[in-house]
Design a protein around this motif. Structure first.
Motif, PDB file in Angstrom:
ATOM      1  N   ILE A   1      28.725  38.517  34.040  1.00 50.23           N
ATOM      2  CA  ILE A   1      29.560  37.664  33.222  1.00 50.23           C
ATOM      3  C   ILE A   1      29.750  38.182  31.819  1.00 50.23           C
ATOM      4  CG2 ILE A   1      29.655  35.287  32.184  1.00 50.23           C
ATOM      5  CD1 ILE A   1      27.996  34.534  34.651  1.00 50.23           C
TER       6      ILE A   1
ATOM      7  N   PHE B   1      35.815  35.554  36.080  1.00 46.86           N
ATOM      8  CA  PHE B   1      35.075  34.519  36.712  1.00 46.86           C
ATOM      9  C   PHE B   1      35.642  33.197  36.288  1.00 46.86           C
ATOM     10  CE2 PHE B   1      31.800  37.505  36.281  1.00 46.86           C
ATOM     11  CZ  PHE B   1      30.987  37.454  37.419  1.00 46.86           C
TER      12      PHE B   1
ATOM     13  N   LEU C   1      29.330  29.538  28.405  1.00 43.70           N
ATOM     14  CA  LEU C   1      30.184  30.230  29.481  1.00 43.70           C
ATOM     15  C   LEU C   1      31.680  30.446  28.751  1.00 43.70           C
ATOM     16  CD1 LEU C   1      28.950  29.085  32.693  1.00 43.70           C
ATOM     17  CD2 LEU C   1      28.989  31.400  31.918  1.00 43.70           C
TER      18      LEU C   1
ATOM     19  N   VAL D   1      34.825  32.833  29.717  1.00 49.45           N
ATOM     20  CA  VAL D   1      35.068  32.461  31.284  1.00 49.45           C
ATOM     21  C   VAL D   1      35.747  31.080  31.397  1.00 49.45           C
ATOM     22  CG1 VAL D   1      33.746  31.416  33.207  1.00 49.45           C
ATOM     23  CG2 VAL D   1      32.489  33.251  31.739  1.00 49.45           C
TER      24      VAL D   1
ATOM     25  N   PRO E   1      33.797  38.828  31.553  1.00 46.80           N
ATOM     26  CA  PRO E   1      34.267  37.180  31.721  1.00 46.80           C
ATOM     27  C   PRO E   1      35.341  36.853  32.330  1.00 46.80           C
ATOM     28  CG  PRO E   1      34.116  37.744  29.538  1.00 46.80           C
ATOM     29  CD  PRO E   1      33.720  38.808  30.276  1.00 46.80           C
TER      30      PRO E   1
END
Length: 336
Positions: A7, A14, A41, A46, A11
């Motif tokens: 991730i 995702f 996140l 993301v 990023p």
């Protein structure tokens, strides 16, 4: 390479779906369990969809009382915690009709027996307040599959107890793709590493049990709730989650707020007993949440802005759901 490293490395590869049912204000268990992770996140870059799962309230309640207030409170908690509506899409399930239209083809892909075997559904039914199980409760896993797949999320933050739901979502995606052609990703689980925090009564912190410390609680309310929390009769404070779960949960809470090891907190308190422990926890929680609470108070002064954030998110989610539904119809030969 673990999922966390992947991730951070990529990023943009995702898309996350996460969210909550609007049944009351979020509490410290939510914050350290999921909310803090969602903000991280988002900040990594993301693409994040945060669903206010209002239809899911109807699965275990005859009446969704004070629903509009609960929805707005949920959005306030999100914004105060750092969810940025310019980078994350906050939306209400009921405001996205195309999302529900995905449920029908998805229901055709699973058997009644598969729905009945789902352990999370069994648990929800066992704790339901209703005398009879509604059809909506029974379709809960497919309901959630539509939540996840409408935006083609490929990563879903979950606790271990939610893995059966995600597995059924993966099954739905796989069966749809096998039958009609590749449309959906099979989403992976991002398992939460956050430990479970106990409520003030020594059981799992939960809105419905009245044992939680809300993020929106005042400093005085927080002090009162922590003062009434269960501990044990041993004066010397030690971190022993198996042998002293209530004391250890309080130590963990202080440690999470201070970004420390709970054993270090315990050593500092030593023979100070429960009173010193609760004083330490109260100070740690109130200090950690002070900026969030200040932001929330400021945001709450403008409920129109909160509603505008939700409307904008509803529109973005609706556009994504319509696009996915068009793909589904085309794949199924229903693009008339």
């Amino acid at each position: 390479m673990g999922p966390g490293e992947e991730i951070r490395r990529n990023p943009a590869g995702f898309r996350v779906l996460t969210g909550d049912r609007p049944t009351g204000r979020l509490h410290l268990g939510h914050y350290f369990g999921t909310l803090k992770g969602r903000v991280e996140l988002q900040d990594l870059g993301v693409e994040t969809f945060v669903i206010v799962a209002d239809y899911q309230v109807l699965t275990d309640r005859d009446v969704a009382e004070r629903l509009q207030e609960h929805v707005e409170d949920l959005v306030l908690d999100y914004l105060a915690a750092g969810i940025d509506p310019r980078r994350s899409t906050i939306f209400a399930h009921s405001a996205v009709p195309a999302l529900n239209q995905l449920m029908l083809p998805f229901l055709s892909l699973v058997s009644v027996a598969e729905l009945g075997r789902n352990p999370t559904v069994k648990d929800e039914i066992a704790h339901s307040r209703q005398a009879a199980v509604s059809g909506l409760m029974f379709t809960y896993p497919v309901h959630q599959a539509a939540d996840i797949l409408f935006c083609k999320a490929n990563l879903v933050p979950v606790g271990r107890d939610q893995l059966p739901h995600l597995e059924l979502t993966r099954t739905v995606a796989r069966r749809f793709n096998d039958r009609y052609g590749a449309v959906f990703p099979e989403p992976a689980a991002l398992l939460s590493a956050a430990p479970v925090l106990l409520g003030t009564d020594g059981t799992k912190m939960s809105k419905s049990r009245g044992n939680a410390i809300a993020l929106a609680a005042t400093a005085d309310e927080t002090a009162r709730l922590i003062k009434g929390a269960r501990t044990d009769g041993e004066r010397h404070i030690t971190y022993n989650p198996d042998g002293r779960p209530e004391v250890s949960s309080l130590l963990l809470l202080a440690a999470l707020c201070q970004d420390r090891d709970p054993r270090e907190v315990a050593e500092e308190i030593g023979g100070g007993g429960a009173a010193a422990l609760k004083r330490t926890v109260t100070e740690a929680v109130n200090e950690h949440l002070a900026p969030l609470r200040a932001r929330r108070i400021e945001l709450a002064r403008d409920r129109a802005h909160v509603r505008a954030v939700l409307r904008a998110g509803n529109e973005r989610a609706g556009e994504r759901a319509e696009a996915t539904l068009s793909e589904v119809r085309a794949a199924m030969g229903m693009a008339y």
